[in-house]
Write a protein that holds these residues in place. Structure first.
Motif, short mmCIF file in Angstrom:
data_model
loop_
_atom_site.label_atom_id
_atom_site.label_comp_id
_atom_site.label_asym_id
_atom_site.label_seq_id
_atom_site.Cartn_x
_atom_site.Cartn_y
_atom_site.Cartn_z
N THR A 1 -7.62 12.86 -1.77
CA THR A 1 -6.82 11.81 -1.14
C THR A 1 -5.40 12.32 -0.93
O THR A 1 -4.82 12.13 0.12
N TYR A 2 -4.86 12.98 -1.94
CA TYR A 2 -3.50 13.53 -1.87
C TYR A 2 -3.58 15.05 -1.78
O TYR A 2 -4.27 15.69 -2.55
N ASP B 1 0.83 -1.21 0.00
CA ASP B 1 0.00 0.00 0.00
C ASP B 1 0.86 1.26 0.00
O ASP B 1 0.57 2.22 -0.72
N GLU B 2 1.91 1.27 0.80
CA GLU B 2 2.81 2.43 0.84
C GLU B 2 3.49 2.63 -0.51
O GLU B 2 3.66 3.75 -0.97
N TYR C 1 -0.40 12.36 2.26
CA TYR C 1 -1.49 11.39 2.25
C TYR C 1 -1.94 11.22 3.70
O TYR C 1 -1.14 10.84 4.55
N GLU D 1 1.94 6.84 -6.89
CA GLU D 1 0.94 7.81 -7.30
C GLU D 1 1.40 9.23 -6.98
O GLU D 1 1.21 10.15 -7.78
N ARG E 1 1.04 4.23 -2.91
CA ARG E 1 0.85 5.65 -2.60
C ARG E 1 2.05 6.48 -3.07
O ARG E 1 1.89 7.57 -3.62
N THR F 1 -7.16 9.41 -6.24
CA THR F 1 -6.24 8.30 -6.47
C THR F 1 -5.90 8.10 -7.95
O THR F 1 -4.93 7.44 -8.27
#
Length: 120
Positions: free
Chosen positions: A84-85, A39-40, A102, A46, A43, A73
């Motif tokens: 999200t960001y 997941d990291e 994030y 992205e 992120r 995302t």
């Protein structure tokens, strides 16, 4: 005599059960850690893509008027509420500093210096 054999078998069964329980707990922890790392990584990828797109805009002398930008995302600009960001831009003469957050935690930052050649 029969009683001691069944007790020994039960003891062996309990030890085997404890061993497999411990091994399964370790495996579950490894899977959870692998999922967190994955997941990291997603992120950060992205965030890197968002920062790269902003640098391309800056290199092509497109104005970036806001200091704070919000992305979903997919890397598309969105409103502050559904973001999200969160991206903080710090523009100075020929440099651009980008900080991507994030969930209020900084996950990516980059500084870019754009040297423009003198026009003849």
């Amino acid at each position: 005599m029969r009683h001691s054999k069944s007790g020994l078998f039960l003891m062996e069964l309990i030890v085997a059960f404890l061993f497999f329980s411990l091994a399964s707990a370790v495996c579950v922890q490894l899977f959870v850690k692998a999922n967190t790392i994955n997941d990291e990584s997603i992120r950060k990828k992205e965030a890197s893509s968002i920062a790269g797109n902003l640098i391309e805009l800056y290199k092509n002398d497109r104005p970036i008027e806001k200091e704070w930008l919000y992305f979903d995302t997919n890397g598309d600009l969105c409103e502050k509420d559904s973001s999200t960001y969160k991206v903080h831009l710090n523009q100075k003469q020929q440099s651009l500093a980008i900080h991507v957050y994030y969930k209020e935690k900084e996950i990516y930052n980059i500084s870019y210096y754009h040297h423009q050649q003198k026009k003849l």
